[in-house]
Motif scaffolding. Sequence first.
Motif, PDB file in Angstrom:
ATOM      1  N   GLN A  35     -10.418  -4.007  95.566  1.00 66.26           N
ATOM      2  CA  GLN A  35     -11.225  -3.396  94.517  1.00 66.26           C
ATOM      3  C   GLN A  35     -10.712  -1.992  94.257  1.00 66.26           C
ATOM      4  O   GLN A  35     -10.908  -1.085  95.077  1.00 66.26           O
ATOM      5  N   PHE A  71     -13.398 -11.910  88.972  1.00 64.62           N
ATOM      6  CA  PHE A  71     -14.530 -11.006  88.749  1.00 64.62           C
ATOM      7  C   PHE A  71     -14.384 -10.242  87.443  1.00 64.62           C
ATOM      8  O   PHE A  71     -13.275  -9.928  86.988  1.00 64.62           O
ATOM      9  N   PHE A  86     -11.688  -6.051 100.627  1.00 63.56           N
ATOM     10  CA  PHE A  86     -12.769  -6.902 101.107  1.00 63.56           C
ATOM     11  C   PHE A  86     -12.212  -8.207 101.661  1.00 63.56           C
ATOM     12  O   PHE A  86     -11.292  -8.798 101.102  1.00 63.56           O
ATOM     13  N   PHE A 106     -19.079 -12.161 102.209  1.00 58.52           N
ATOM     14  CA  PHE A 106     -18.205 -10.990 102.185  1.00 58.52           C
ATOM     15  C   PHE A 106     -18.522 -10.039 103.330  1.00 58.52           C
ATOM     16  O   PHE A 106     -19.672  -9.896 103.748  1.00 58.52           O
ATOM     17  N   GLY A 107     -17.472  -9.351 103.790  1.00 53.73           N
ATOM     18  CA  GLY A 107     -17.664  -8.228 104.681  1.00 53.73           C
ATOM     19  C   GLY A 107     -17.988  -6.976 103.877  1.00 53.73           C
ATOM     20  O   GLY A 107     -18.071  -7.020 102.648  1.00 53.73           O
ATOM     21  N   ASN A 108     -18.170  -5.864 104.582  1.00 55.17           N
ATOM     22  CA  ASN A 108     -18.523  -4.611 103.914  1.00 55.17           C
ATOM     23  C   ASN A 108     -17.318  -3.837 103.411  1.00 55.17           C
ATOM     24  O   ASN A 108     -17.478  -2.760 102.838  1.00 55.17           O
ATOM     25  N   GLY A 109     -16.141  -4.374 103.639  1.00 57.81           N
ATOM     26  CA  GLY A 109     -14.953  -3.758 103.081  1.00 57.81           C
ATOM     27  C   GLY A 109     -14.375  -2.641 103.936  1.00 57.81           C
ATOM     28  O   GLY A 109     -15.059  -2.044 104.769  1.00 57.81           O
ATOM     29  N   THR A 110     -13.102  -2.386 103.728  1.00 62.62           N
ATOM     30  CA  THR A 110     -12.412  -1.227 104.300  1.00 62.62           C
ATOM     31  C   THR A 110     -11.934  -0.374 103.146  1.00 62.62           C
ATOM     32  O   THR A 110     -11.227  -0.862 102.254  1.00 62.62           O
ATOM     33  N   ARG A 111     -12.337   0.897 103.168  1.00 63.08           N
ATOM     34  CA  ARG A 111     -11.859   1.802 102.117  1.00 63.08           C
ATOM     35  C   ARG A 111     -10.616   2.503 102.624  1.00 63.08           C
ATOM     36  O   ARG A 111     -10.683   3.278 103.587  1.00 63.08           O
ATOM     37  N   TYR A 133      -9.659  -9.627  99.099  1.00 63.38           N
ATOM     38  CA  TYR A 133      -9.770  -9.122  97.740  1.00 63.38           C
ATOM     39  C   TYR A 133      -9.569  -7.604  97.773  1.00 63.38           C
ATOM     40  O   TYR A 133      -9.890  -6.938  98.759  1.00 63.38           O
ATOM     41  N   LEU A 178     -13.491  -6.901  91.866  1.00 59.36           N
ATOM     42  CA  LEU A 178     -12.617  -7.352  92.938  1.00 59.36           C
ATOM     43  C   LEU A 178     -11.529  -8.268  92.381  1.00 59.36           C
ATOM     44  O   LEU A 178     -11.787  -9.083  91.485  1.00 59.36           O
ATOM     45  N   GLU A 189     -13.304  -0.845  89.134  1.00 56.94           N
ATOM     46  CA  GLU A 189     -12.856  -2.201  88.789  1.00 56.94           C
ATOM     47  C   GLU A 189     -13.633  -3.234  89.588  1.00 56.94           C
ATOM     48  O   GLU A 189     -14.293  -2.911  90.585  1.00 56.94           O
ATOM     49  N   ARG A 240     -21.635  -0.803  99.565  1.00 60.64           N
ATOM     50  CA  ARG A 240     -20.398  -1.526  99.256  1.00 60.64           C
ATOM     51  C   ARG A 240     -20.475  -3.014  99.594  1.00 60.64           C
ATOM     52  O   ARG A 240     -19.560  -3.764  99.258  1.00 60.64           O
ATOM     53  N   ARG A 253     -13.969   0.761 108.795  1.00 61.38           N
ATOM     54  CA  ARG A 253     -14.710   0.892 107.557  1.00 61.38           C
ATOM     55  C   ARG A 253     -13.990   1.851 106.606  1.00 61.38           C
ATOM     56  O   ARG A 253     -14.009   1.642 105.389  1.00 61.38           O
ATOM     57  N   HIS A 254     -13.424   2.872 107.190  1.00 57.77           N
ATOM     58  CA  HIS A 254     -12.631   3.832 106.413  1.00 57.77           C
ATOM     59  C   HIS A 254     -11.300   4.016 107.124  1.00 57.77           C
ATOM     60  O   HIS A 254     -11.254   4.092 108.349  1.00 57.77           O
TER      61      HIS A 254
END
Lengths: 116, 116
Positions: B37, A106, B91, B107-112, B35, B43, B41, A43, B9-10
């Motif tokens: 996502q 994007f 993100f 960017f970071g690795n995002g939070t789902r 952002y 971001l 799709e 990710r 992260r989650h």
Amino acid sequence: AQTVTQSQPEMSVQEAETVTLSCTYDTSESDYYLFWYKQPPSRQMILVIRQEAYKQQNATENRFSVNFQKAAKSFSLKISDSQLGDAAMYFCAYRGAQGGSEKLVFGKGTKLTVNP
Amino acid sequence: NAGVMQNPRHLVRRRGQEARLRCSPMKGHSHVYWYRQLPEEGLKFMVYLQKENIIDESGMPKERFSAEFPKEGPSILRIQQVVRGDSAAYFCASSLQPGQSNSPLHFGNGTRLTVT
């Protein structure tokens, strides 16, 4: 408003071969930046390559190069000598040069599969 | 030099609960972007903050969403009364000098976020 279109939802390539990912964009601005980002399954968003619109020379980064056609508003990414580690989602992105912001627009992405 | 750190992260929330997503920018970066996502799709920009200021929130939904970047501590994206449609990867990105082509967005690795 600016838009970015990636017309190929999925692409595949054989290892060591070359693949080209398409991207078109729409803008009324004359100065801007274009980017390709890679998103593997982890990710993480990884910047692959960027292009300043005022530069006529196409950007290159090792095995990655772009074909920037400003008049056609086209910005394709070529990956040479594809490797298994190149498998990922690839996103094309646009940023205007005015305003001092990093606000990116994007595309929806292209999923690249690399076959051994 | 740690990159952009996002946690958790989650995150799983039930409908109606609150979600808090945290982002610590890269060391020395004072500009933060969020952002979202959605599945399948690209971001989409939500908000741009500097320390203690919201600079551009044109991508934020009008209700239930808020963001802050205090003088001390991480940036927080807060979603109140979550609904299933809020399920997405969020993100965070940071930059040193916005608008400069040689100051890339990290960017970071995002939070789902999953809303059940």
